[in-house]
Design a protein around this motif. Sequence first.
Motif, PDB file in Angstrom:
ATOM      1  N   UNK A   1      47.046  41.591 -11.933  1.00  0.00           N
ATOM      2  CA  UNK A   1      48.487  41.864 -12.208  1.00  0.00           C
ATOM      3  C   UNK A   1      49.297  40.771 -11.912  1.00  0.00           C
ATOM      4  N   UNK A   2      49.069  40.126 -10.688  1.00  0.00           N
ATOM      5  CA  UNK A   2      49.994  39.149 -10.235  1.00  0.00           C
ATOM      6  C   UNK A   2      49.810  37.811 -11.278  1.00  0.00           C
ATOM      7  N   UNK A   3      48.576  37.485 -11.616  1.00  0.00           N
ATOM      8  CA  UNK A   3      47.973  36.449 -12.347  1.00  0.00           C
ATOM      9  C   UNK A   3      48.511  36.478 -13.766  1.00  0.00           C
ATOM     10  N   UNK A   4      48.992  37.662 -14.118  1.00  0.00           N
ATOM     11  CA  UNK A   4      49.611  37.838 -15.484  1.00  0.00           C
ATOM     12  C   UNK A   4      51.445  37.867 -15.306  1.00  0.00           C
ATOM     13  N   UNK A   5      51.595  37.468 -14.001  1.00  0.00           N
ATOM     14  CA  UNK A   5      53.240  37.503 -13.904  1.00  0.00           C
ATOM     15  C   UNK A   5      53.939  38.849 -14.058  1.00  0.00           C
ATOM     16  N   UNK A   6      53.061  39.891 -13.750  1.00  0.00           N
ATOM     17  CA  UNK A   6      53.838  41.194 -13.916  1.00  0.00           C
ATOM     18  C   UNK A   6      54.343  41.572 -12.658  1.00  0.00           C
ATOM     19  N   UNK A   7      53.847  41.402 -11.532  1.00  0.00           N
ATOM     20  CA  UNK A   7      54.274  41.791 -10.145  1.00  0.00           C
ATOM     21  C   UNK A   7      54.509  40.594  -9.145  1.00  0.00           C
ATOM     22  N   UNK A   8      55.315  41.014  -8.077  1.00  0.00           N
ATOM     23  CA  UNK A   8      55.364  39.815  -6.995  1.00  0.00           C
ATOM     24  C   UNK A   8      54.940  40.809  -5.975  1.00  0.00           C
ATOM     25  N   UNK A   9      54.361  40.140  -5.006  1.00  0.00           N
ATOM     26  CA  UNK A   9      53.987  40.571  -3.587  1.00  0.00           C
ATOM     27  C   UNK A   9      54.504  39.545  -2.525  1.00  0.00           C
ATOM     28  N   UNK A  10      55.520  40.261  -1.872  1.00  0.00           N
ATOM     29  CA  UNK A  10      56.073  39.177  -0.702  1.00  0.00           C
ATOM     30  C   UNK A  10      55.998  39.739   0.656  1.00  0.00           C
ATOM     31  N   UNK A  11      55.898  39.022   1.586  1.00  0.00           N
ATOM     32  CA  UNK A  11      55.966  39.230   3.070  1.00  0.00           C
ATOM     33  C   UNK A  11      57.367  39.524   3.364  1.00  0.00           C
ATOM     34  N   UNK A  12      57.511  40.479   4.328  1.00  0.00           N
ATOM     35  CA  UNK A  12      58.853  40.692   4.978  1.00  0.00           C
ATOM     36  C   UNK A  12      58.874  39.987   6.364  1.00  0.00           C
ATOM     37  N   UNK A  13      59.461  38.665   6.231  1.00  0.00           N
ATOM     38  CA  UNK A  13      59.955  37.927   7.582  1.00  0.00           C
ATOM     39  C   UNK A  13      60.980  38.311   8.274  1.00  0.00           C
ATOM     40  N   UNK A  14      61.312  38.950   9.601  1.00  0.00           N
ATOM     41  CA  UNK A  14      62.084  39.515  10.167  1.00  0.00           C
ATOM     42  C   UNK A  14      63.221  38.256  10.399  1.00  0.00           C
TER      43      UNK A  14
END
Length: 786
Positions: free
Chosen positions: A166-179
Amino acid sequence: MHSDGYLVEVIYPQPVSKRYHYLSRQPLEPGQRVLVRIRGSLTIGLVYSCQPLSEGVSEGKLSPKIKYKEIEEVLEDFPIYPKTLFPFLERVSDYYLTPLSLVFKSALPSGLFKVPTRRITLTPYGKGMVLQREDLASLRILLDKDLSLKEFLRRTGLSREDLKKLEAQSLINIRIELPQSRFSTEKIARVIRKDNLPLDLKELFEETDEIPYSLLLKKFGSRKIKGFIKKGYLEVYKVPKFRKINLMCEDVGSYVLTPLQHSIVEGIWEKVRSFAFQPILLYGITGSGKTLVYLELIKMVLAEGKNVLVLLPEIVLTSYMERQILRRFEGEVAVLHSGLSPRQRLAEWIRILKGDAKIVVGTRSAVFAPIENLGLIIVDEEHDPSYKEENFAPRYQARDVALLRGSIYGVPVLLGSGTPSVKSFYFAKKGKYHYFEMLERPKTSPPEVILVENRKFVLFTDVALQEIEKTLSASKSVFVFLNRRGYAPLVMCEDCHYVFTCPNCDLPLTYHMDDDTLKCHHCLFELRAKILCPNCASSFVKYLKAGTERVEEELKKKFPSVDIVRFDRDTAGSEKRINDLLERLYSPHPKIIVSTQMGVHGHNFPRVALVVVLRGEEGLLIPTYKSAERTFQLIMQALGRAGRKDEPGKVILQTGFPEHYVIRYALAQDFKGFFDEEIKRRKDFVYPPFVRLALISLSGTKEERVVEVGEKIWQEFEKIRKERRFNCQIYPPAPAPLRKLRGLYRWQILIKSPKHAILKELLSLPLFTKNYGIKVELDLDPEDLM
């Protein structure tokens, strides 16, 4: 994986010497965090190196015995630790004979090796597609709000492979929460005009420029405070609460250097301005203005476009030095110490990485901070024992590691102290360190010190009580020092003389009256105090010796109308109790402050005209080669609590060992005399700085096995020493002074050698790394042989 992929070397924060290799489809930078699988579990690792498979490491040359896994995820697109500092950590690993992985673990904030919270969101393109395609219906839960990755996987049943597609298809973003850096703040009231100050304000600010706003609010109310502010007497500002206890201090915002301070700054700057490695020792007695020298040098280094690293002792109180740097260089300072939560510490770390901080202020582990372009490293109170890591490998000494960092990267290192370590002063006298001294107090006179012989070891001598009475009558305060918490450190049955001991440590339990318990100060074991003697079932017990609780009780009996403020770790437990303590400490009425070493670390309590040191000799009874040095330093720090700007203070030094050289030189406030005596003894008994030490600690639940392994290791080492003619002395295994601790029996093997290289060669042998079924730990350059 094709030949255009990459072979990535990854380090884990585990006690293993080897590194692990993974495959990646993209190039990675050393220092980046990656999510990888090891033994089936997802783990955070750090990229150590990355090499294209097409350049000398073709896929065909990969080991056929290894099934290489791919990196699961790259957590950031930037290194979390600079590659330029890798050689520094490698040198620390090499010196302390510790796996590099454990050095990285010590260097980086603990939160960096925990799998971070990740959140999943729809891209703008994805939002349009999920409404059009039924095969994407599971993603519609993201239309209203983003979700944590864990919750999303649970609710949709999708796999991580599905997410990658899904990420490869540019449908979703997964991000890390940095404090982000978020700190609670507290209000401070500062006096800005002292002429014609109203009387009720004058008594509050007589000896300090600032007090907690809460104290002012309680005394005057907000309306009257606003009036004081309007008339230009006060200002109120907020400070970030980096530590548990914020003690107030004099404002040095508009200071003027004395001629001596100016010449010291100029002299040190001559060494620093080359921005090459220069070890410098500054010996400045209490009140001489070392902090002003530091502030001037920091200002000069910043003006040259360089950054500064400042190391401070690990204490629960905000230090004077820390407060002045934060105030003077507001917005340019990052703070790293144990007073921060893991999230706050990580946020400060990210600020440093991004270059948002020109100054890093921190305790022991801040020596590894990722700050680059350094122009100066300052180690304040370089003698303090908290700079030594005693519990985990690598057992490094931050002062020595600061010198190592300076030597690798060409950075001047300034060591400062009011009572320098014997080792540093010896090197200064030998010419290995540049040396500067400040022996005058521009604002205060040295206190008068009165020695009171106390061979019967009574708690308060008549002289001490008379001086306390005289001081209180003059509306001044008293500071009473005893470096022992609790009510009674020894509890004994009156009938059979059984001593109540900790089952885990075989050490006497301390009675605490506050909560009526018997506690072990080493493993936190505790019992209700109202129990029968386990030996004879008697209910009659004696409470022997004294801690700060007993001192407080005795003083309340003798001075019932006086406020007795006990200031130790037990009374500073909660926010409410801390606020109550600060209110009482800074109220203008005469009081008696009872404290442990927590209260002597560079803090001047208002109106203290008398210091009473109850048992000056107590530290001398600890069986370690540094006991005399540490006792002298602690007494000198306690003496520094006495006195005011306009008149010298007085110190009563009670001791049962008046003839001991530590007591004699403390009485004369003569550090150099103490050093001359102590260095002779170190030479006679062959201890540092005349020799290098290594301590092998063996511990286990069965003492026979610990002794057996100790004998085996010692015999093997002795055999190798004779065969290779090593110039070292290896002592047979002996019980540690604290023979049993936290349920483990402890024995030690001490090794002495004139050269570190000999110790390194001996201790690098495979013999030391075998699995013996017990704990075998190494401490190079140990400072505590307990």
